[in-house]
Scaffold this active site. Structure first.
Site, PDB file in Angstrom:
ATOM      1  N   LYS A 196      81.806-115.759  11.511  1.00  0.00           N
ATOM      2  CA  LYS A 196      80.833-115.031  11.625  1.00  0.00           C
ATOM      3  C   LYS A 196      79.720-115.168  10.339  1.00  0.00           C
ATOM      4  CE  LYS A 196      80.231-109.843  11.740  1.00  0.00           C
ATOM      5  NZ  LYS A 196      81.000-108.525  11.911  1.00  0.00           N
ATOM      6  N   SER A 230      79.640-105.206  15.146  1.00  0.00           N
ATOM      7  CA  SER A 230      78.537-106.064  14.817  1.00  0.00           C
ATOM      8  C   SER A 230      79.228-107.533  15.191  1.00  0.00           C
ATOM      9  CB  SER A 230      78.197-105.831  13.359  1.00  0.00           C
ATOM     10  OG  SER A 230      79.501-106.180  12.424  1.00  0.00           O
ATOM     11  N   SER A 266      84.128-103.455  13.781  1.00  0.00           N
ATOM     12  CA  SER A 266      83.156-104.626  14.316  1.00  0.00           C
ATOM     13  C   SER A 266      84.040-105.814  14.762  1.00  0.00           C
ATOM     14  CB  SER A 266      82.525-105.061  13.112  1.00  0.00           C
ATOM     15  OG  SER A 266      81.362-104.069  13.029  1.00  0.00           O
TER      16      SER A 266
END
Length: 519
Positions: free
Chosen positions: A83, A158, A182
């Site tokens: 990420k 997210s 997330s």
């Protein structure tokens, strides 16, 4: 079976035995990314940056170590998607924001360093909502990621990019971060596995902060064992992180292997009364009820528990998080790193800062900065932020009381399946409600995870089973998840992702009736 369809554990075993090289495995996944990822307008768009040369070089090092007779780690040579909120010295780290476009950090995060030391091959950086604020990845400054089950739908947020990379078979492993759901919410809507470890169980050093008391990095995978193997690599005390827990990590890999025997006898499972009912999609509740029945069939004792203050977790969270965002994002001031606009010698530092932040931050980041600044302002701190922290304490007490009656708690992971891109982008309150079930665990800091539990009847899209465990009892998540996974695999003939119909070669096209992984 193609290399991209194998699990991380299978790939690691094949690399260790010499059946296949790490370079071959890495190249197969890079080819898959080139085939299906594409730009935001037409592809999955899971990645913001792919580092082909570095990935192949890292894989070659693993192959050389094997040739030299060196002992390889349990995931050596296995590719991973990282990420883009975790710092990497050799790749850009943007946090999904124009403010950091192209920025290369001077250091690796502790997670990044541990991945490299384990011989895991980092393919690149995945898309996310700007500074990890959102539930759909639509807040990324670089365009949304898309759900491989249906490219017209969101992959969650997210960390939608990390989850989408798994569901599209671009990577067998990924790292996400979880501030209010997330990791778990994207896992639920993409039919993958996502784990939020106990707060402090994985180092936050090098993780660009959203809300420091809530953020936690964790593993994302397609199977429970793969998630456990990855979790064991990144977990453990880090003196660089003052919130890191200096205690032994539970044997999560052993728990995952034990759970695979399908016996949950002696385990008490608490169904949270407050996490269901009005506002939950019928198909989501149906699959959740099926999962609870399965837990009982596997030998668990199922009881109902009440956590009355969970009803206030969402509003409390959306006071605490923006307050911490307001503080953390103040460092992006155009003075030290990142974007700088208007610095032509005619403007003051304050004007340059205002121009840069105005142009660099997206709408959601600005919204949360303003909310947080207001909540922390003189005369309002006690009324808003202070009261929210009191609610946080009550939520933690609810967990304590519930865990006195049950070893783990369960609920749906999300109230609905993946919704269409654009459907909620102009309705932030509706977007926030996607985190109803996941937020309490962030407020309390306990461990939790999402595991696939079937497809909703209405749209044929994935549903997640949310499992919550006490602080430092992360191993319980893996025992339950592995048992459920094994039972469903026998029923489905494989993982949930293997049930997804493939699109007929039309990369980037999708219709609701297709709902397929890009082929």
């Amino acid at each position: 079976m193609t290399l991209t369809r194998k699990t991380a554990a299978e790939l690691a075993s094949s690399i260790k035995s010499g059946e296949v090289s790490a370079v071959e495995v890495t190249r197969a996944h890079l080819d898959r990314i080139a085939e299906v990822d594409g730009p935001a307008e037409s592809g999955v768009h899971a990645f913001l940056h792919v580092d082909t040369d570095s990935a192949l070089a890292a894989a070659a090092v693993v192959d050389q170590k094997r040739a030299d007779g060196d002992e390889l780690g349990p995931l050596a040579g296995v590719p991973l998607a990282l990420k883009d909120v975790i710092t990497t010295a050799d790749m850009p780290t943007t946090a999904g924001s124009k403010l950091l476009e192209g920025w290369r950090p001077p250091y690796d995060a502790t997670i990044t360093r541990r991945l490299r030391e384990a011989g895991i091959v980092i393919l690149g950086k995945t898309n996310l909502d700007e500074f990890a604020m959102g539930s759909s990845t639509e807040n990324s400054a670089f365009g949304p990621s898309r759900n491989p089950w249906d490219l017209t739908r969101i992959p969650g947020g997210s960390g939608g990019g990390s989850a989408a990379s798994l569901a599209a078979f671009e990577a067998p492993l990924a790292i996400g971060t979880d501030t209010g759901g997330s990791i778990r919410q994207p896992a639920a809507v993409t039919g993958t596995v996502g784990v939020k470890p106990t707060y402090g169980g994985v180092s936050r050093y090098g993780l660009i902060a959203c809300a420091s008391s809530l953020d936690q990095a964790g593993p994302c995978a397609r199977t429970v064992l793969d998630a456990a193997l990855l979790h064991s690599v990144i977990a453990g005390h880090d003196p660089n992180d003052s919130t890191s827990i200096d205690q032994p990590v539970p044997d999560i890999v052993a728990a995952a292997r034990k759970g695979a025997d399908g016996d949950l006898s002696g385990l008490r499972v608490g169904v949270v009364k407050e996490l269901g009912g009005e506002g939950y999609q019928a198909g989501v509740e149906a699959r959740f009820n099926d999962a609870v029945a399965l837990l009982s069939k596997l030998g668990a004792e199922v009881v109902e528990v009440s956590c009355p203050h969970f009803a206030y977790a969402l509003p409390a969270y959306y006071l605490i998080l923006p307050s911490e965002v307001s503080s953390n994002l103040a460092r992006f001031d155009a003075m030290r790193y990142g974007l700088r606009l208007g610095d032509d010698g005619t403007r003051s530092a304050e004007e340059v800062m205002s121009l840069t932040r105005g142009a660099g931050f997206g709408a959601e980041a600005k919204r949360r900065i303003m909310l947080g600044t207001y909540a922390l302002s003189s005369g309002y701190y006690d009324a808003y932020y202070g009261q929210a922290q009191k609610v946080r304490t009550l939520v933690a007490r609810d967990f304590d009381a519930a865990f006195a009656k049950a070893d783990v708690l369960v609920s749906p992971t999300t109230p609905t399946t993946a919704f269409p891109i654009g459907e909620k982008v102009d309705d932030p309150l509706a977007m926030y409600k996607n985190d109803l079930c996941t937020i309490p665990s962030n407020l309390a800091g306990n461990a939790s995870a999402s595991f696939p539990c079937g497809l909703a009847d209405e749209d044929g899209l994935p549903v997640g089973l949310h499992v919550m465990a006490p602080v430092l009892a992360d191993d319980r998540l893996y025992r339950v998840g592995a048992a459920v996974e094994q039972a469903y695999a026998a029923q489905w003939g494989g993982t949930l992702l293997e049930q997804a119909p493939a699109l007929d070669g039309r990369r980037g096209e999708s219709a609701t009736a297709d709902r397929g992984v890009v082929s």
